[in-house]
Design a protein around this motif. Structure first.
Motif, PDB file in Angstrom:
ATOM      1  N   ALA A  72      -8.525  19.471  19.706  1.00  0.00           N
ATOM      2  CA  ALA A  72      -7.976  20.861  19.496  1.00  0.00           C
ATOM      3  C   ALA A  72      -6.809  21.105  20.282  1.00  0.00           C
ATOM      4  CB  ALA A  72      -8.833  21.588  19.403  1.00  0.00           C
ATOM      5  N   CYS A  73      -6.279  20.400  21.159  1.00  0.00           N
ATOM      6  CA  CYS A  73      -5.422  20.656  22.379  1.00  0.00           C
ATOM      7  C   CYS A  73      -4.066  20.016  22.158  1.00  0.00           C
ATOM      8  CB  CYS A  73      -5.808  20.302  23.773  1.00  0.00           C
ATOM      9  SG  CYS A  73      -7.528  21.123  24.088  1.00  0.00           S
ATOM     10  N   GLY A  74      -3.711  19.934  20.759  1.00  0.00           N
ATOM     11  CA  GLY A  74      -2.235  19.353  20.580  1.00  0.00           C
ATOM     12  C   GLY A  74      -1.335  20.218  21.223  1.00  0.00           C
ATOM     13  N   GLY A  80       7.387  20.389   8.345  1.00  0.00           N
ATOM     14  CA  GLY A  80       7.051  18.781   8.858  1.00  0.00           C
ATOM     15  C   GLY A  80       5.885  18.678   8.372  1.00  0.00           C
ATOM     16  N   THR A  81       5.391  17.503   9.190  1.00  0.00           N
ATOM     17  CA  THR A  81       3.860  17.017   9.087  1.00  0.00           C
ATOM     18  C   THR A  81       2.913  17.912   8.609  1.00  0.00           C
ATOM     19  OG1 THR A  81       4.601  15.360  10.471  1.00  0.00           O
ATOM     20  CG2 THR A  81       2.232  15.494   9.772  1.00  0.00           C
ATOM     21  N   VAL A  82       1.985  17.697   7.506  1.00  0.00           N
ATOM     22  CA  VAL A  82       1.023  18.722   7.364  1.00  0.00           C
ATOM     23  C   VAL A  82      -0.336  18.018   7.672  1.00  0.00           C
ATOM     24  CG1 VAL A  82      -0.388  19.715   5.449  1.00  0.00           C
ATOM     25  CG2 VAL A  82       2.041  19.516   5.289  1.00  0.00           C
ATOM     26  N   GLY A  83      -1.167  18.750   8.465  1.00  0.00           N
ATOM     27  CA  GLY A  83      -2.332  18.245   9.277  1.00  0.00           C
ATOM     28  C   GLY A  83      -3.720  17.910   8.483  1.00  0.00           C
ATOM     29  N   LEU A  84      -3.621  18.685   7.153  1.00  0.00           N
ATOM     30  CA  LEU A  84      -4.684  18.441   6.339  1.00  0.00           C
ATOM     31  C   LEU A  84      -4.021  17.933   5.086  1.00  0.00           C
ATOM     32  CD1 LEU A  84      -6.947  21.584   6.896  1.00  0.00           C
ATOM     33  CD2 LEU A  84      -7.308  19.170   7.716  1.00  0.00           C
ATOM     34  N   GLN A 112     -10.287  16.427  11.004  1.00  0.00           N
ATOM     35  CA  GLN A 112     -10.419  15.879   9.701  1.00  0.00           C
ATOM     36  C   GLN A 112      -9.552  14.431   9.432  1.00  0.00           C
ATOM     37  OE1 GLN A 112     -10.168  18.959  10.359  1.00  0.00           O
ATOM     38  NE2 GLN A 112     -11.028  20.269   8.716  1.00  0.00           N
ATOM     39  N   THR A 113      -8.432  14.698   9.954  1.00  0.00           N
ATOM     40  CA  THR A 113      -7.492  13.422   9.687  1.00  0.00           C
ATOM     41  C   THR A 113      -6.929  12.944  10.988  1.00  0.00           C
ATOM     42  OG1 THR A 113      -5.683  15.154   9.836  1.00  0.00           O
ATOM     43  CG2 THR A 113      -6.431  14.879   7.710  1.00  0.00           C
ATOM     44  N   GLY A 114      -6.889  13.260  12.047  1.00  0.00           N
ATOM     45  CA  GLY A 114      -6.349  13.030  13.337  1.00  0.00           C
ATOM     46  C   GLY A 114      -5.004  13.167  13.342  1.00  0.00           C
ATOM     47  N   ARG A 115      -4.613  13.940  12.378  1.00  0.00           N
ATOM     48  CA  ARG A 115      -3.021  14.313  12.360  1.00  0.00           C
ATOM     49  C   ARG A 115      -2.902  15.250  13.194  1.00  0.00           C
ATOM     50  NH1 ARG A 115      -3.028  12.800   6.686  1.00  0.00           N
ATOM     51  NH2 ARG A 115      -2.793  15.087   6.043  1.00  0.00           N
ATOM     52  N   THR A 116      -1.536  15.374  13.915  1.00  0.00           N
ATOM     53  CA  THR A 116      -1.180  16.465  14.868  1.00  0.00           C
ATOM     54  C   THR A 116       0.131  17.115  13.869  1.00  0.00           C
ATOM     55  OG1 THR A 116      -1.950  15.377  16.660  1.00  0.00           O
ATOM     56  CG2 THR A 116      -0.242  17.132  16.809  1.00  0.00           C
TER      57      THR A 116
END
Length: 703
Positions: free
Chosen positions: A15-17, A26-30, A557-561
């Motif tokens: 949670a500390c991105g 930009g990138t979507v986290g979910l 859930q995805t590991g994406r930042t």
């Protein structure tokens, strides 16, 4: 238990991105919006509900609503700034009775302005209307003045040159800006009652409430022409009916018995409900609630004093709002109960008489609103006047039982309640609220098919039925889960669940509770405490605004930042994407030593203080600590205190270059009831306090 710890450690790390988080598109986290049909607001403890009235109309700091003496459906709504609306509930239209601010120089402070209104018992024949207000005349002066209406309350009469026809009945110089009381009403004896506070400052420095030679700190009674009634209080000025009051804020007569019930605002410990009788001494400044204060009492150290019917402490509220004994027909179970509330917490309570003549309090509803006043119509039904609208108090038509364990709420995995339910969306604010050193993991849950809207300031407006979930850990041990619910009637309510020692489930906490957790006392807040921080002025939800969520976050859930705003917009949770102006605002982490100290300190104050200290907030202070407010407009820089100086003569709220004489800092490190924040925290945030001190010490001035 090991699985619980591993999960929490994992979530805390992911949670500390970092990153600026200020991009868009930009990138979507979910990958998609999770379905949620289980974690929904259950609105369980309410015995009544609030029905909005005149919902299409807005009011600016309404303090009072009272019915026309004879015309059904006609009410008058009194605004603190001086405007009185004539409201027709039959058509939901309004007209202006008068705006005193265009005729007189009304005082401007949190407890000043137009404060009371009453109709003469013979209004139908004489047209007399009484108003109570503070005016800038020889300093600040409280007036009760009589005006006239010749058109059944559609306007007030003016003379040939356009001046309001006014007769001053009561005139009282005020030594300070707070504790003005100001409520007025005619009693069943057709005499005019006037309530005045003790004149202000802390601890009633002139012992005015106990002095029988001044009107301050008193309930007064007059004839309709302003001459003193036959009160016969030995040794007093003739208009004194009762004394020993700090600041009576809203009082009323039981329409069946004639008894006078009053809410009296406390200082740092207790709020009081009193039943006022002729000649009664209600204790202030000698007593607050049932307890003796440290103040000297002058000539009356031992009374006799009349104890309050009921008193409550800071876990339930901060400023009582007196109400009415209910005598209507729509809620038979409440008939004869005294209903009252608190301006800070918004909790609606009923006091009920027991067979032994004692009174028992029960909670009817956590309204989450700043309740300024009650109103009673011709049929005895009750209304709430709040800073966020007018409401009728109605019976609840459904009976839902509050889940006693967290695993039953639908907001966690039933067989593994340390894990969130599938429908929850995690989030992380840039600058979190101080919670006695605990780490927190947060989630939001929205009903399927609903969306969040963003207001102009970027605050999140959640659909009804939404739930916010927050887990608290100390030393990687899960100790508490809080649920904050947006109920069907539009109110918000909060509940705490205490985790058991094994970490297998959590049980509902009824009322506030202090527990030793590994040598640290942890406070589980009551529902009333939740609403004291989650104010209507701050949009109820704290930390959920574009300036707090405009940052990167690693989604478990995805590991994406990804940027949190981009993600919420990308999965269709937001009704519209943030505007460029909303994206341009972003808080700084107070612990980020690479950021400017001004941005860090102002972000800290915004997160920890501005939910109360802002326009429409729940404090008696006029401070505005939102980060968007320039320093010279916050009401703190170079300003003297209005409610105590902690024994430091010459101290200022913020003294540039001198944190040692700045009350904003001194209250953060105080070890008594003067400490801020005043509720739901027992540990001083030493790092945050040092940051604020360093910021004040380097300030060259107020610009």
């Amino acid at each position: 238990m090991q699985r619980c710890l591993l999960l929490l450690i994992c979530l805390t790390v992911t949670a500390c991105g970092g990153g600026s988080g200020s991009g868009s598109g930009g990138t979507v986290g979910l990958s998609e919006r999770p379905a949620n049909s289980e974690c929904l607001a259950f609105d369980a403890t309410a015995e009544v509900q609030l029905t909005p009235i005149a919902a299409s109309l807005s009011f600016n700091s309404p303090l009072l609503m009272l019915p026309h003496p004879s015309q059904p459906g006609i009410f008058y709504v009194v605004e603190q700034g001086g405007l009185i609306h004539r409201l027709d509930l039959n058509t939901e239209t309004r007209s202006q009775l008068v705006n005193l601010a265009t005729d007189y120089s009304l005082s401007e402070c949190n407890e000043c302005g137009l404060l009371g209104m009453a109709f003469d018992p013979e209004f139908g024949s004489n047209g007399f209307v009484y108003l109570s207000f503070t005016e800038n005349t020889n300093g600040m002066t409280s007036f009760v003045a009589r005006f006239e209406s010749t058109d059944e309350g559609q306007s007030l009469r003016r003379d040939g040159i356009g001046n309001l026809v006014r007769s001053n009945l009561v005139q009282q110089r005020q030594p300070f800006s707070n504790h003005n009381g100001g409520h007025i009403a005619f009693g069943p004896d057709n005499l005019l009652f006037v309530g005045l506070g003790d004149g202000g400052d802390a601890n009633d420095p002139g012992n005015r409430a106990q002095s029988l030679s001044t009107r301050l700190g008193k309930m007064l009674r007059f004839n309709p022409d302003g001459t003193p009634a036959s009160n016969e209080v030995s040794g007093s000025v003739p208009e004194i009916y009762a004394y020993g009051l700090r600041n009576p804020w809203r009082w009323s007569f039981d329409r069946d018995t004639g008894e006078l019930w009053a809410g009296d605002v406390g200082q740092r410990q207790f709020e009081e409900i009193n039943r006022i009788s002729l000649g009664g001494n209600y204790g202030w400044r000698c007593y607050e609630g049932y307890e003796r204060t440290s103040n000297s009492c002058g000539a009356s150290p031992s009374g006799p004093f009349i104890e309050p019917v009921h008193a409550y402490g800071r876990s339930d509220g901060i400023s009582v709002t007196g109400g009415y004994v209910y005598r209507g027909n729509n809620m038979p179970a409440l008939r004869g109960a005294y209903l009252f509330s608190d301006f800070g917490s918004g909790t609606l309570w009923a006091l009920e008489r027991q067979p032994d003549d004692s009174y028992q309090r029960r909670t009817l509803l956590e309204t989450g609103r700043n309740v300024a006043s009650f109103a009673q119509d011709r049929d005895g039904e009750l209304y709430l006047v709040t800073f966020s609208g007018l409401f009728r108090i109605d019976p609840v038509n459904v009976d839902v039982e509050l889940p006693q364990t967290l695993s039953e709420t639908g907001c966690v995995q039933a067989d593994a309640p340390w894990q969130p339910a599938d429908g929850l969306i995690p989030y992380r604010p840039i600058e979190p609220f101080w919670s006695d050193g605990a780490d927190k993991i947060r989630y939001m849950a929205l009903p399927d098919g609903t969306r969040i809207t963003l207001d102009e300031s970027g605050d999140f407006q959640f659909p009804r039925g939404s739930v916010l979930v927050k887990n608290f850990t100390l030393a990687q041990r899960l100790i508490e889960t809080r649920l904050y619910l947006h109920n069907a009637d539009g109110s918000w309510s909060g509940y705490s669940y205490q985790w058991n020692e094994a970490g297998t489930d959590a049980e509902l906490v009824n009322g506030g509770r202090d527990v030793d957790v590994g040598g640290q006392i942890w406070h589980y807040p009551s529902a009333g405490e939740c609403t004291q921080c989650h104010t209507a002025a701050a949009g109820f939800t704290l930390g959920l605004e574009t300036a707090q969520l405009n940052s990167s976050f690693t989604y478990p859930q995805t590991g994406r930042t990804a940027n949190q705003l981009d993600t919420l917009a990308g999965i269709g949770v937001l009704s519209a994407p943030p505007t460029p102006a909303q994206r341009s605002r972003r808080l700084s982490r107070s612990t980020d030593d690479t950021a400017a100290i001004d941005a860090r300190a102002r972000s800290y104050l915004h997160s920890n203080c501005s939910h109360c200290h802002r326009p429409g907030g729940t404090t008696q202070s006029s401070m505005d600590l939102r980060i968007t407010t320039p320093l010279n407009a916050t009401g703190v820089c170079g300003e003297p205190p209005s409610n105590g100086n902690l024994g430091r003569d010459g101290a200022r709220l913020v003294a540039p270059g001198d944190a040692a004489n700045s009350l904003l800092h001194l209250r953060m490190v105080a070890d008594d009831a003067n400490r801020m924040p005043p509720i739901s925290t027992l540990q001083v945030d030493t790092r945050g306090a040092q940051l604020v001190a360093d910021w004040i010490n380097q300030l060259p001035g107020c610009n």
